[in-house]
Design an enzyme around this catalytic site. Structure first.
Site, short mmCIF file in Angstrom:
data_model
loop_
_atom_site.label_atom_id
_atom_site.label_comp_id
_atom_site.label_asym_id
_atom_site.label_seq_id
_atom_site.Cartn_x
_atom_site.Cartn_y
_atom_site.Cartn_z
N SER A 99 50.14 17.10 78.86
CA SER A 99 49.96 15.79 78.24
C SER A 99 51.22 15.31 77.54
O SER A 99 52.07 16.11 77.13
CB SER A 99 48.81 15.86 77.22
OG SER A 99 47.64 16.36 77.82
N1 SAH Z 1 46.03 21.12 77.74
C1 SAH Z 1 46.94 21.19 78.88
C2 SAH Z 1 46.89 19.97 79.75
C3 SAH Z 1 45.57 19.71 80.34
S1 SAH Z 1 45.56 19.05 81.98
C4 SAH Z 1 48.36 21.46 78.44
O1 SAH Z 1 48.64 21.51 77.23
O2 SAH Z 1 49.22 21.65 79.32
C5 SAH Z 1 43.84 19.35 82.28
C6 SAH Z 1 43.54 20.78 82.65
O3 SAH Z 1 42.12 20.91 82.70
C7 SAH Z 1 44.04 21.16 84.04
O4 SAH Z 1 44.80 22.32 83.98
C8 SAH Z 1 42.76 21.36 84.84
O5 SAH Z 1 42.87 22.34 85.86
C9 SAH Z 1 41.79 21.77 83.75
N2 SAH Z 1 40.37 21.58 84.08
C10 SAH Z 1 39.80 20.58 84.79
N3 SAH Z 1 38.47 20.77 84.85
C11 SAH Z 1 38.19 21.91 84.19
C12 SAH Z 1 37.00 22.64 83.91
N4 SAH Z 1 35.79 22.22 84.37
N5 SAH Z 1 37.08 23.77 83.19
C13 SAH Z 1 38.29 24.22 82.73
N6 SAH Z 1 39.45 23.58 82.96
C14 SAH Z 1 39.40 22.44 83.67
#
Ligand code: SAH
Length: 208
Positions: free
Chosen positions: A58
């Site tokens: 993000s």
């Molecule tokens: N917090 C992260 C960025 C998040 S991007 C950082 O600091 O880099 C969103 C993330 O959520 C992605 O890695 C994606 O694979 C994950 N994601 C999506 N759906 C999900 C789910 N149902 N359970 C766990 N993770 C999930």
């Protein structure tokens, strides 16, 4: 690193995030260690960056804003859904006692866990699973932060939130408008929600 200080002043403080503990955490975590090698020079830019598998780390301001809204305290146990690069987990790890982070893409979760360990974050545990279900074995949590967009607050997360706790997440349709939502659970267990900033997050995916 000077770039990191510039990021904090011009992207974060200038837009109204002032919590000194949050700013200190953003100053401490080396964001350039959480981006792919080709983006190291862009790590402190005012935007999200690709981390592979169609996912992103993000924008720094959004990390700061969500963290301030979450109001983390030193004694807290925090659940994060969407480990991604591990950057947000590291920011939280600077601020609270214990971070539990759930990632659905095994390659991202494993890489993030190794990166966090290498950087000395002993108080973060990563689990590869569908975060919609939370992490029941580690519940309850004082704070829950979801970093992928969902269309409704997953009921298991509300159950796993401690009375008096806070949950912050982007709510909305995959390609429609999304808003950050703050949900609070009263000591009696009642949920109230309020809407904060409009945002654009990658969507939450579910295990098949
Ligand atoms: N917090 C992260 C960025 C998040 S991007 C950082 O600091 O880099 C969103 C993330 O959520 C992605 O890695 C994606 O694979 C994950 N994601 C999506 N759906 C999900 C789910 N149902 N359970 C766990 N993770 C999930």
């Amino acid at each position: 690193m000077a770039e990191q200080q510039v990021m904090i002043e011009y992207q974060i403080v200038a837009r109204g995030v002032h919590d000194p503990r949050v700013l200190e955490a953003l100053r401490t975590v080396p964001r350039h260690q959480f981006v792919p090698p080709e983006y190291v020079d862009d790590a402190y830019d005012d935007r999200p960056l690709e981390i592979g598998f169609g996912q992103t780390i993000s924008q720094p301001y959004i990390v700061a804003y969500m963290t301030e809204l979450l109001a983390p305290l030193p004694q807290h146990r925090v659940l994060e859904i969407g480990t991604g690069s591990g950057y947000q987990a590291a920011v939280l790890a600077e601020l609270v006692a214990q971070v539990y982070s759930v990632e659905i893409i095994p390659e991202l979760g494993t890489a993030a866990q190794e990166r966090l360990k290498r950087l000395g974050y002993e108080n973060v545990q990563v689990r590869i699973a569908d975060g919609w279900l939370g992490w029941p074995e580690r519940a309850p949590f004082d704070r829950i932060l979801v970093t992928a967009a969902v269309s409704q607050i997953p009921p298991p997360l509300l159950e796993q939130l401690r009375p008096g706790g806070r949950l912050v997440m982007p709510l909305g349709r995959p390609f429609g408008s999304q808003y950050l939502v703050l949900a609070e659970k009263s000591p009696a267990g009642n949920i109230t929600t309020r809407t904060a900033l409009p945002v654009r997050f990658v969507s939450c995916t579910r295990a098949q």
